[in-house]
Design a protein around this motif. Structure first.
Motif, short mmCIF file in Angstrom:
data_model
loop_
_atom_site.label_atom_id
_atom_site.label_comp_id
_atom_site.label_asym_id
_atom_site.label_seq_id
_atom_site.Cartn_x
_atom_site.Cartn_y
_atom_site.Cartn_z
N THR A 128 0.84 -1.20 0.00
CA THR A 128 0.00 0.00 0.00
C THR A 128 0.88 1.25 0.00
O THR A 128 2.10 1.18 0.19
CB THR A 128 -0.91 0.04 1.24
OG1 THR A 128 -0.08 0.16 2.41
CG2 THR A 128 -1.74 -1.24 1.34
N GLU A 129 0.25 2.40 -0.19
CA GLU A 129 1.00 3.65 -0.14
C GLU A 129 1.69 3.81 1.21
O GLU A 129 2.86 4.24 1.28
CB GLU A 129 0.07 4.83 -0.40
CG GLU A 129 -0.40 4.94 -1.85
CD GLU A 129 -1.19 6.22 -2.09
OE1 GLU A 129 -1.14 7.12 -1.23
OE2 GLU A 129 -1.82 6.32 -3.16
N PHE A 162 4.74 1.53 1.40
CA PHE A 162 5.87 2.08 0.65
C PHE A 162 6.51 3.24 1.41
O PHE A 162 7.74 3.40 1.43
CB PHE A 162 5.42 2.53 -0.74
CG PHE A 162 5.56 1.48 -1.80
CD1 PHE A 162 6.60 1.53 -2.71
CD2 PHE A 162 4.67 0.43 -1.89
CE1 PHE A 162 6.74 0.56 -3.70
CE2 PHE A 162 4.78 -0.55 -2.87
CZ PHE A 162 5.83 -0.48 -3.78
N ALA A 163 5.67 4.06 2.04
CA ALA A 163 6.20 5.21 2.79
C ALA A 163 7.06 4.77 3.96
O ALA A 163 8.04 5.45 4.32
CB ALA A 163 5.04 6.08 3.28
N GLY A 199 -1.68 -0.67 -8.57
CA GLY A 199 -1.18 0.36 -7.67
C GLY A 199 0.21 0.04 -7.14
O GLY A 199 1.06 0.93 -7.00
N ASP A 214 2.64 0.76 -9.93
CA ASP A 214 2.81 2.21 -10.05
C ASP A 214 3.79 2.73 -9.01
O ASP A 214 4.71 3.52 -9.33
CB ASP A 214 1.47 2.92 -9.86
CG ASP A 214 0.53 2.78 -11.04
OD1 ASP A 214 1.02 2.41 -12.14
OD2 ASP A 214 -0.68 3.02 -10.88
N ARG A 215 3.61 2.32 -7.78
CA ARG A 215 4.46 2.82 -6.69
C ARG A 215 5.89 2.31 -6.83
O ARG A 215 6.85 3.03 -6.53
CB ARG A 215 3.85 2.41 -5.34
CG ARG A 215 2.56 3.16 -5.02
CD ARG A 215 2.02 2.86 -3.66
NE ARG A 215 1.23 1.63 -3.61
CZ ARG A 215 -0.07 1.55 -3.91
NH1 ARG A 215 -0.73 2.63 -4.31
NH2 ARG A 215 -0.71 0.41 -3.83
N LYS A 245 7.61 4.31 -9.61
CA LYS A 245 7.89 5.66 -9.13
C LYS A 245 9.09 5.66 -8.18
O LYS A 245 9.90 6.61 -8.17
CB LYS A 245 6.66 6.23 -8.43
CG LYS A 245 6.81 7.67 -7.99
CD LYS A 245 5.51 8.19 -7.36
CE LYS A 245 5.66 9.64 -6.91
NZ LYS A 245 4.38 10.14 -6.29
#
Length: 487
Positions: free
Chosen positions: A131-132, A135-136, A168, A171-172, A175
């Motif tokens: 998830t975002e 990743f963070a 998703g 994508d992450r 990036k």
């Protein structure tokens, strides 16, 4: 006198209904007779094997389809060629943890991903579920192999979640400039399988592998203990330019409305780790046997029936998308499209792709299936099989709703082989497919009109299929008219 006149006015309708029921009964009776169903399926799976477009095995499968349809009694059989953006084949994928200790992971490449030249001593970074927030929290992602955890799969929702989460995550990862992604298998006991996250036969953006569930768990535990792990990774996929594939199309010509059509279809292609028996060889054999049953029954369909074995389904329903594009002038004349694509779990009924307007007509069409407990209708809609582009074109679709049975465990996996097929259940599905198909072919009218763009979009929103299209990056193609009905 008034009652007599009413009875006389109803007589043609009652006679038509009786004739239609008699025709369906004859087809059902014929579908239950001994046939070449088992032999056909064994030829396709054991002799041809896994069937990836662009390979010799896929061409053998197309030849099998042509020969099988002819033997079943088709009035005509032909193939229709189309292009897939790229060819792809896996090399000898290898992933080995090399420090602080050395052990080899069982891994295969995700399909339609780029090759990766041998890389040594690459850090592995755990990004949990990807998830975002995950990743963070992760550090030093650039240039790393990312380990993504998964839940063990048990239900249809779990399967769809695996696909829906992937875009998703990719994508992450792109990036964050990761080197590659290692997805944990959703199946236990070291079972490996093949997916693609590409949507239209294109090569994906990042090298990716699927790692055996137990091996991925070992890596995750070591990382959680505070150790830093490094791996050697090689993904020598063979990637080429555009390739040609083919749909196989057989016909039984309509006796009264030959320019109107019904389609019964299933996809012929499969992945290559197993032999594609549950997905979707059993249903390719079903389509052939349904043709045999209708032809042998002596019932002449009033509308033309097209029996189609689509190719390129696993790469993003490329074959059925191509079919709707090349047959655009005929789409108004399709009464309905019936699709089977979920192995041999018991058929409970059919999904109408969000078409509440055809519920009454569809209820009549599936009435002969009540004795088989296969007459329940639903108005949900999903992306993922060959009804999709017909739905986007506004054509009524009927997708068999099936119980999971042994489908999910073996889905796309090494274990998807002939011995997993319940032949008695498959014969029952032939009955259901043939009965619905002849019912559509002989119905006084199509179950519903072809929808226009605005009506289709309303259906997409109501069924939340619009959300799936946005997740997979297809919504812009829909809105621009690149995919689906424009007007």
């Amino acid at each position: 006198m008034r009652r007599a006149r009413l009875s006389l006015s109803l007589l043609p309708i009652l006679l038509c209904a009786a004739v239609a029921q008699n025709a369906t009964d004859r087809v059902i009776a014929e579908a239950q007779k001994p046939s070449a169903l088992e032999v056909n399926l064994q030829q396709l799976t054991d002799q041809v094997g896994g069937r990836v477009p662009g390979t010799p095995a896929m061409q053998k499968a197309v030849d099998w389809g042509v020969a099988s349809f002819k033997a079943a009694g088709a009035d005509s059989v032909h193939t229709e060629s189309f292009a897939i953006q790229a060819s792809w084949a896996e090399g000898a994928t290898k992933m080995t943890v090399v420090a602080p200790d050395q052990f080899t992971l069982r891994a295969v490449s995700i399909a339609w991903t780029p090759a990766l030249a041998p890389q040594t001593h690459i850090p592995i970074v755990d990004v949990a579920q990807g998830t975002e927030a995950d990743f963070a929290r992760a550090a030093n992602i650039a240039g790393a192999i990312l380990l993504v955890h998964t839940e063990e799969m048990h239900t249809w929702d779990d399967l769809f979640a695996e696909y829906l989460k992937a875009p998703g995550i990719i994508d992450r990862a792109v990036k964050a400039r990761a080197l590659a992604i290692a997805f944990q298998s959703t199946r236990p006991h070291d079972l490996l399988y093949r997916h693609t996250n590409a949507g239209d036969g294109e090569i994906d953006r990042l090298p990716m592998v699927l790692v055996a569930r137990e091996d991925a768990g070992r890596v995750a535990r070591l990382l959680a203990s505070g150790q830093k792990l490094y791996a050697d990774l090689s993904i020598p996929n063979t990637v080429g330019g555009p390739i040609h594939a083919a749909n196989v199309v057989a016909e039984l010509r309509g006796s009264e409305k030959p320019d109107e059509f019904v389609i019964l279809g299933a996809h012929l292609d499969s992945w290559d780790l197993g032999t594609g028996a549950l997905d979707n060889g059993c249903n390719a054999a079903l389509v052939v046997d349904a043709l045999r049953a209708i032809k042998a029954s002596g019932v002449r369909p009033q509308r033309t029936i097209r029996f189609i074995l689509f190719s390129g389904e696993e790469e993003g329903m490329v074959g059925s998308h191509s079919y709707t594009n090349s047959h655009g002038a005929e789409l108004d004349k399709i009464a309905g499209v019936v699709i089977f694509d979920s192995g041999i779990g018991r058929v409970t009924g059919f999904s109408l792709g969000g078409r509440r307007d055809i519920m009454n007509a569809a209820t009549t069409l599936v009435a002969p299936l009540k004795s088989l407990d296969a007459s329940t209708l639903t108005t949900d809609a999903d992306w993922g099989t060959d009804n999709f582009d017909f739905l986007l074109q506004g054509v009524p679709t009927f997708v068999a709703n099936q119980e999971e049975a042994n489908y999910l465990l073996n889905y796309h996996a090494m274990s998807d082989t002939f011995d997993k097929v319940d032949l008695a259940e498959l014969r029952k599905h032939v009955v259901e497919a043939a009965a619905l198909t002849i019912g559509l072919a002989n119905a006084p009218a199509a179950p519903g009109p072809r929808l226009h763009h605005a009506q289709i979009e309303q259906t997409l929103v109501e069924t939340h299929l619009a959300d799936q299209l946005k997740t997979f990056g297809m919504w812009n193609d829909w809105e621009s008219g690149k995919r689906g009905r424009k007007d």
